[in-house]
Design an enzyme around this catalytic site. Structure first.
Site, short mmCIF file in Angstrom:
data_model
loop_
_atom_site.label_atom_id
_atom_site.label_comp_id
_atom_site.label_asym_id
_atom_site.label_seq_id
_atom_site.Cartn_x
_atom_site.Cartn_y
_atom_site.Cartn_z
N GLY A 262 0.76 -1.24 0.00
CA GLY A 262 0.00 0.00 0.00
C GLY A 262 0.79 1.29 0.00
O GLY A 262 0.21 2.36 0.21
N ASP B 50 -5.59 -5.63 -5.59
CA ASP B 50 -4.55 -6.64 -5.37
C ASP B 50 -5.23 -7.97 -5.05
O ASP B 50 -6.36 -8.00 -4.55
CB ASP B 50 -3.63 -6.24 -4.21
N ASP C 21 -8.29 -9.93 -9.49
CA ASP C 21 -7.28 -10.23 -10.50
C ASP C 21 -7.26 -9.10 -11.53
O ASP C 21 -8.29 -8.78 -12.14
CB ASP C 21 -7.63 -11.56 -11.16
N LYS D 107 6.21 -0.07 -12.98
CA LYS D 107 7.58 -0.52 -12.76
C LYS D 107 8.00 -1.45 -13.89
O LYS D 107 7.22 -2.27 -14.36
CB LYS D 107 7.70 -1.26 -11.43
#
Length: 280
Positions: free
Chosen positions: A53, A85, A101, A166
């Site tokens: 988080g 999540d 999902d 990322k």
């Protein structure tokens, strides 16, 4: 590695606990915002792979809390933040949690319902696979995670919206760049100052031969600030001793919980079969 050793090696790990962040990765999103101003005009935002988080905390502090505290704000002016999540996480003020999902269209439908039929201005994703140490494998799995994330991004992100994710650097980074260019007119790779040089997060690459392409790459964060690859002296109190800080929020349902329980039972001389028979 002990707490003190890690605190000395990683200044951002220590700073995260001091400032109440659940993970050091919060500084990455903050530094990206400093460079790209990603929160400007954002009213609806989705955090993919949100647990534990830290990025949701940044969204809450930068978007939700300032609007909530403003005397001029109305309910419709307060940004909506949805965190997704597979694992549950401890509550964060102003963040709606969806346990689901990110590759499932039904999850996208849940998000859009929370936005009253509208789409998000911004989607962020700090998700990563459990790394193996085999960089080629880790890079491939991470790139597949990002492409899987596009499944929900294409459903919930408005046209002209922003997607922050990322990546792991490697020889095929340029392939991921070209894949993302199919969806976004501008794709930039950036390395936050809080991401270590030894990390495989965030880098640039290129395709070879006639398909050669150079990838826009920027460093973000105060270059005169803390260096994530350096070790710094540990801060001491008035008595001259060092006090290690506990994590802000330990995971509430980590996937390794069962493994820890089995290890503890084994150390106490209880086999898994004996434990099952006792439970029954």
């Amino acid at each position: 590695m002990g707490k003190a050793s890690r605190d000395k090696r990683d200044i951002y790990y220590r700073k995260a606990k001091e400032e109440g962040w659940r993970a050091r990765s919060a500084f990455k999103l903050l530094q990206i915002d400093e460079e790209f101003n990603i929160f400007d005009g954002v009213k609806r935002v989705v955090d993919l792979c949100a647990a534990p988080g830290s990025w949701s905390q940044v969204l809450s502090r930068k978007l939700y809390l300032p609007a909530k505290r403003s005397s001029d704000s109305k309910d419709g002016d307060v940004p909506l933040i949805v965190a997704i999540d597979l694992q549950p996480m401890a509550p964060i003020e102003g963040v709606i949690q969806v346990q689901g999902d990110i590759t499932n269209a039904r999850t996208a439908e849940v998000v859009i319902r929370h936005f009253d039929g509208c789409k998000a201005d911004l989607v962020v994703c700090d998700g990563a696979p459990d790394v193996t140490g085999l960089h080629d494998m880790d890079e491939f799995v991470q790139s597949q995670l990002i492409l899987a994330g596009l499944t929900i991004v294409t459903h919930v992100l408005k046209e002209g919206g922003k997607f922050i994710a990322k990546i792991f650097r490697g020889k095929d980074t340029s392939l991921l760049y070209c894949q993302l260019k199919l969806f976004f007119p501008i794709v930039t790779f950036a390395k936050p100052k809080s991401s270590r040089n030894s990390s495989i997060d965030c880098s640039s690459g290129w395709l070879e031969g006639p398909n050669k392409v150079y990838i826009p790459f920027l460093a973000c964060g105060d270059l005169n600030g803390y260096d994530s690859d350096r070790s710094y002296p540990l801060p001491k109190d008035a008595q001259g001793s060092y006090r290690s800080l506990d994590p802000v929020q330990p995971p509430i349902a980590p996937p390794y919980k069962r493994a820890l329980e089995m290890k503890k039972a084994s150390s106490q001389g209880i086999t898994e079969l004996e434990k099952l028979s006792l439970e029954s």
